[in-house]
Scaffold this motif. Sequence first.
Motif, PDB file in Angstrom:
ATOM      1  N   LEU A 202       0.823  -1.203   0.000  1.00  0.00           N
ATOM      2  CA  LEU A 202       0.000   0.000   0.000  1.00  0.00           C
ATOM      3  C   LEU A 202       0.861   1.259   0.000  1.00  0.00           C
ATOM      4  CD1 LEU A 202      -2.542  -1.088   2.782  1.00  0.00           C
ATOM      5  CD2 LEU A 202      -2.901  -1.152   0.295  1.00  0.00           C
ATOM      6  N   LYS A 203       0.270   2.337  -0.458  1.00  0.00           N
ATOM      7  CA  LYS A 203       0.965   3.629  -0.477  1.00  0.00           C
ATOM      8  C   LYS A 203       0.740   4.403   0.818  1.00  0.00           C
ATOM      9  CE  LYS A 203       2.938   3.370  -4.469  1.00  0.00           C
ATOM     10  NZ  LYS A 203       4.430   3.302  -4.527  1.00  0.00           N
ATOM     11  N   LYS A 204      -0.304   4.038   1.566  1.00  0.00           N
ATOM     12  CA  LYS A 204      -0.538   4.674   2.857  1.00  0.00           C
ATOM     13  C   LYS A 204      -1.197   3.667   3.791  1.00  0.00           C
ATOM     14  CE  LYS A 204      -4.893   6.767   1.293  1.00  0.00           C
ATOM     15  NZ  LYS A 204      -5.644   8.038   1.156  1.00  0.00           N
ATOM     16  N   LYS A 205      -1.107   3.935   5.077  1.00  0.00           N
ATOM     17  CA  LYS A 205      -1.615   2.979   6.054  1.00  0.00           C
ATOM     18  C   LYS A 205      -3.138   2.937   6.024  1.00  0.00           C
ATOM     19  CE  LYS A 205      -1.520   6.243   9.967  1.00  0.00           C
ATOM     20  NZ  LYS A 205      -0.885   6.529  11.269  1.00  0.00           N
ATOM     21  N   LEU A 206      -3.681   1.817   6.475  1.00  0.00           N
ATOM     22  CA  LEU A 206      -5.119   1.619   6.498  1.00  0.00           C
ATOM     23  C   LEU A 206      -5.760   2.438   7.625  1.00  0.00           C
ATOM     24  CD1 LEU A 206      -5.123  -2.245   5.999  1.00  0.00           C
ATOM     25  CD2 LEU A 206      -5.935  -0.562   4.335  1.00  0.00           C
ATOM     26  N   PRO A 207      -6.941   3.021   7.376  1.00  0.00           N
ATOM     27  CA  PRO A 207      -7.633   3.822   8.401  1.00  0.00           C
ATOM     28  C   PRO A 207      -8.640   2.983   9.186  1.00  0.00           C
ATOM     29  CG  PRO A 207      -8.744   4.093   6.315  1.00  0.00           C
ATOM     30  CD  PRO A 207      -7.619   3.102   6.073  1.00  0.00           C
ATOM     31  N   GLN A 208      -9.250   3.585  10.185  1.00  0.00           N
ATOM     32  CA  GLN A 208     -10.370   2.969  10.882  1.00  0.00           C
ATOM     33  C   GLN A 208     -11.391   4.042  11.233  1.00  0.00           C
ATOM     34  OE1 GLN A 208      -9.425   1.156  14.642  1.00  0.00           O
ATOM     35  NE2 GLN A 208      -8.443   2.967  15.483  1.00  0.00           N
ATOM     36  N   PRO A 209     -12.668   3.685  11.368  1.00  0.00           N
ATOM     37  CA  PRO A 209     -13.697   4.660  11.735  1.00  0.00           C
ATOM     38  C   PRO A 209     -13.528   5.108  13.191  1.00  0.00           C
ATOM     39  CG  PRO A 209     -14.651   2.614  10.878  1.00  0.00           C
ATOM     40  CD  PRO A 209     -13.217   2.349  11.151  1.00  0.00           C
ATOM     41  N   ASP A 210     -14.214   6.176  13.556  1.00  0.00           N
ATOM     42  CA  ASP A 210     -14.272   6.573  14.963  1.00  0.00           C
ATOM     43  C   ASP A 210     -14.958   5.470  15.761  1.00  0.00           C
ATOM     44  OD1 ASP A 210     -13.077   9.085  14.622  1.00  0.00           O
ATOM     45  OD2 ASP A 210     -14.977   9.971  13.974  1.00  0.00           O
ATOM     46  N   PRO A 211     -14.632   5.334  17.033  1.00  0.00           N
ATOM     47  CA  PRO A 211     -15.222   4.256  17.829  1.00  0.00           C
ATOM     48  C   PRO A 211     -16.745   4.247  17.815  1.00  0.00           C
ATOM     49  CG  PRO A 211     -13.430   5.302  19.030  1.00  0.00           C
ATOM     50  CD  PRO A 211     -13.656   6.129  17.804  1.00  0.00           C
ATOM     51  N   TRP A 212     -17.360   5.405  17.778  1.00  0.00           N
ATOM     52  CA  TRP A 212     -18.818   5.506  17.853  1.00  0.00           C
ATOM     53  C   TRP A 212     -19.495   5.456  16.479  1.00  0.00           C
ATOM     54  CZ3 TRP A 212     -15.188   8.995  19.466  1.00  0.00           C
ATOM     55  CH2 TRP A 212     -14.973  10.090  18.647  1.00  0.00           C
ATOM     56  N   ASP A 213     -18.717   5.248  15.429  1.00  0.00           N
ATOM     57  CA  ASP A 213     -19.266   5.114  14.078  1.00  0.00           C
ATOM     58  C   ASP A 213     -19.585   3.646  13.830  1.00  0.00           C
ATOM     59  OD1 ASP A 213     -19.803   4.901  11.395  1.00  0.00           O
ATOM     60  OD2 ASP A 213     -17.966   5.881  10.706  1.00  0.00           O
ATOM     61  N   PHE A 214     -20.883   3.300  13.802  1.00  0.00           N
ATOM     62  CA  PHE A 214     -21.305   1.911  13.650  1.00  0.00           C
ATOM     63  C   PHE A 214     -21.785   1.603  12.239  1.00  0.00           C
ATOM     64  CE2 PHE A 214     -21.683   2.598  18.226  1.00  0.00           C
ATOM     65  CZ  PHE A 214     -21.024   1.482  18.725  1.00  0.00           C
ATOM     66  N   SER A 215     -21.382   2.424  11.283  1.00  0.00           N
ATOM     67  CA  SER A 215     -21.829   2.201   9.907  1.00  0.00           C
ATOM     68  C   SER A 215     -21.309   0.887   9.338  1.00  0.00           C
ATOM     69  CB  SER A 215     -21.386   3.372   9.023  1.00  0.00           C
ATOM     70  OG  SER A 215     -19.966   3.499   9.027  1.00  0.00           O
ATOM     71  N   TRP A 216     -20.245   0.356   9.899  1.00  0.00           N
ATOM     72  CA  TRP A 216     -19.637  -0.884   9.413  1.00  0.00           C
ATOM     73  C   TRP A 216     -20.372  -2.137   9.886  1.00  0.00           C
ATOM     74  CZ3 TRP A 216     -18.022  -4.024  13.430  1.00  0.00           C
ATOM     75  CH2 TRP A 216     -17.900  -3.399  14.684  1.00  0.00           C
ATOM     76  N   VAL A 217     -21.212  -2.012  10.904  1.00  0.00           N
ATOM     77  CA  VAL A 217     -21.796  -3.183  11.549  1.00  0.00           C
ATOM     78  C   VAL A 217     -22.675  -4.022  10.616  1.00  0.00           C
ATOM     79  CG1 VAL A 217     -23.281  -3.998  13.424  1.00  0.00           C
ATOM     80  CG2 VAL A 217     -21.616  -2.175  13.848  1.00  0.00           C
ATOM     81  N   PRO A 218     -23.651  -3.449   9.923  1.00  0.00           N
ATOM     82  CA  PRO A 218     -24.472  -4.282   9.026  1.00  0.00           C
ATOM     83  C   PRO A 218     -23.636  -5.006   7.969  1.00  0.00           C
ATOM     84  CG  PRO A 218     -25.482  -2.132   9.347  1.00  0.00           C
ATOM     85  CD  PRO A 218     -24.114  -2.044   9.932  1.00  0.00           C
ATOM     86  N   TYR A 219     -22.672  -4.297   7.415  1.00  0.00           N
ATOM     87  CA  TYR A 219     -21.783  -4.884   6.400  1.00  0.00           C
ATOM     88  C   TYR A 219     -21.038  -6.091   6.971  1.00  0.00           C
ATOM     89  CZ  TYR A 219     -17.282  -4.997   3.820  1.00  0.00           C
ATOM     90  OH  TYR A 219     -16.148  -5.372   3.160  1.00  0.00           O
ATOM     91  N   HIS A 220     -20.535  -5.959   8.189  1.00  0.00           N
ATOM     92  CA  HIS A 220     -19.788  -7.057   8.813  1.00  0.00           C
ATOM     93  C   HIS A 220     -20.692  -8.238   9.132  1.00  0.00           C
ATOM     94  CE1 HIS A 220     -15.636  -5.442  10.058  1.00  0.00           C
ATOM     95  NE2 HIS A 220     -16.106  -4.679   9.093  1.00  0.00           N
ATOM     96  N   LYS A 221     -21.880  -7.976   9.661  1.00  0.00           N
ATOM     97  CA  LYS A 221     -22.768  -9.059  10.064  1.00  0.00           C
ATOM     98  C   LYS A 221     -23.363  -9.791   8.865  1.00  0.00           C
ATOM     99  CE  LYS A 221     -24.009  -7.602  14.718  1.00  0.00           C
ATOM    100  NZ  LYS A 221     -25.104  -7.392  15.689  1.00  0.00           N
ATOM    101  N   GLU A 222     -23.521  -9.085   7.756  1.00  0.00           N
ATOM    102  CA  GLU A 222     -24.167  -9.692   6.598  1.00  0.00           C
ATOM    103  C   GLU A 222     -23.182 -10.305   5.603  1.00  0.00           C
ATOM    104  OE1 GLU A 222     -26.696  -6.763   4.821  1.00  0.00           O
ATOM    105  OE2 GLU A 222     -27.653  -6.252   6.733  1.00  0.00           O
ATOM    106  N   HIS A 223     -21.985  -9.708   5.491  1.00  0.00           N
ATOM    107  CA  HIS A 223     -21.111 -10.097   4.383  1.00  0.00           C
ATOM    108  C   HIS A 223     -19.700 -10.548   4.802  1.00  0.00           C
ATOM    109  CE1 HIS A 223     -24.147  -8.466   1.703  1.00  0.00           C
ATOM    110  NE2 HIS A 223     -24.105  -7.309   2.347  1.00  0.00           N
ATOM    111  N   CYS A 224     -19.363 -10.465   6.068  1.00  0.00           N
ATOM    112  CA  CYS A 224     -17.970 -10.697   6.468  1.00  0.00           C
ATOM    113  C   CYS A 224     -17.788 -11.925   7.358  1.00  0.00           C
ATOM    114  CB  CYS A 224     -17.418  -9.454   7.166  1.00  0.00           C
ATOM    115  SG  CYS A 224     -17.397  -7.997   6.105  1.00  0.00           S
ATOM    116  N   ARG A 225     -18.721 -12.836   7.317  1.00  0.00           N
ATOM    117  CA  ARG A 225     -18.632 -14.034   8.138  1.00  0.00           C
ATOM    118  C   ARG A 225     -17.314 -14.800   7.970  1.00  0.00           C
ATOM    119  NH1 ARG A 225     -21.994 -17.775  10.776  1.00  0.00           N
ATOM    120  NH2 ARG A 225     -21.240 -19.925  10.646  1.00  0.00           N
ATOM    121  N   PRO A 226     -16.746 -14.933   6.752  1.00  0.00           N
ATOM    122  CA  PRO A 226     -15.488 -15.689   6.620  1.00  0.00           C
ATOM    123  C   PRO A 226     -14.334 -15.136   7.433  1.00  0.00           C
ATOM    124  CG  PRO A 226     -16.496 -15.345   4.468  1.00  0.00           C
ATOM    125  CD  PRO A 226     -17.250 -14.486   5.430  1.00  0.00           C
TER     126      PRO A 226
END
Length: 502
Positions: A157-181
């Motif tokens: 990569l050309k730059k380091k990977l980011p992460q959302p703010d702790p209180w940002d839960f926008s990632w939750v549905p995506y993880h529960k529905e599509h990230c089981r592996p």
Amino acid sequence: MSIQRMLFFLFALFCFTLSITNTAMGETKPNIVFILVDDLGHADVGFNGSTYYETPNIDALARDGLIIENAYMYPTCSPSRTALATGKQSFRTGVYTVPVLEKGDDRENIFSRWTVGEEHTMYSQPLADAGYKSIHLGKWHLVGPYPKEELAMKFPLKKKLPQPDPWDFSWVPYHKEHCRPYYPEGRGYLKNVGGTYRGDPALEVGGYKSKTGGYFAPFSNPFIEQKPDDEWLTDRLTDEAIEFMDVHQNDPFFINLHYYTVHRPIRGRSEELVEKYMKKPGDPVTGQGMESGKKKVVEAEYATMIESLDDNVGRIVEFLDKNGLRENTLIVFTSDNGQNVGHNDTLRGKKGYIYEGGIRVPTFVNWPDRIDVRRTSIAVTGLDYFPTFMDLAGIDYDGVLDGQSFTGLFQGEPASLRDRPLYWHLASCYKHGACSVIRKNDLKLIQFLADGKLEVFDLRTDPSEEHNLAETNPEQTQALLNKLVEWRKENDVPLPPNSAVR
């Protein structure tokens, strides 16, 4: 009785007798309780010399088991947990540190991956295939916030990977529905309690500055179902572990109990316990409890988290004893890296550093009547757990593993473990520059990649790594360096673009 019926009866009797004999000889699959504490330092427990922190339950298990004095991890949690889960060196998985911690640009770093891809088998998968009923509890940290996008990126990569703010839960549905592996249930575990991409439990507004810090209920973790009697995260994770063991008493079970404690944010378990440690004398040898003012309060709060950890380890043992499970249950206790908040003046560095304070961790294994009770100086690394678990479960695993089973230590001091070299490769920068490391016998060599600088320490006589022997012991230094360079070449270990070495 006919001859056929007689033969059938004798065969059935033989099978029954063989089963009983195997059980008596310990050939049934043992239950395994794997307790991994987050950021617990080498001297944060009584069995390694602490007089300020109180760990009577942990110490009792250690005294009746095998204490591994020289137990090692990586200096941060992501590479340690990846090495534990996969049995592979960081250069194979690309997980070198916690991505958001990296310093510098893409010439100084091979920026770390966050997500462990499906091509890397985790120990939980062959264990499940062999009949183990497994649960993961607590910190997971083996998946990034955007795993599919991350794995589709072009590396390096050309730059380091980011992460959302702790209180940002926008990632939750995506993880529960599509990230089981990439989650425990996709890796052989029957249940996941609290494991997310986050490295700490403070998933609420304010993060580390929030009132609860994620340790007090109600928990903001989207992978923990709220219960009306919830109070303290460490207690809740233990409740779930006990409930799972209770349900699966008749199966071989594997409990991946990876507590969030004692990771920041530091929170006092109770006002009474904080006051207890505020009044308790400190330890001038380790430096624990020796601060004053606000720093003393943090030390006291940290001590209450360790005491709470110890209480919960005691609850696990009590359940096993009461239910007749103790004899066939192996307990493994360790930490993912050196202390971050606490003190240990007897070792150099802390979390993030390749020095002993950052990578040497408190470790023991306890299995009644199956282990010679003692303290061993033979070194073990996080890479060794995967093959050890396979050995215990009787699994003939043929995948790539960089570690070695240490079951030979249970009743001996095998030369194959004593004489082997251990390696680390940190291709990204955090507390210091990228480096490669070899430890063989009592000597440890660090080669910093940007300028080739060498540091060599005799850990037997200089555990605090104060005296660099690189120039005064040129022959030993060169011998270690040759083995390190050979290891890198044989394994095609990648180096950062600005590396002055090959």
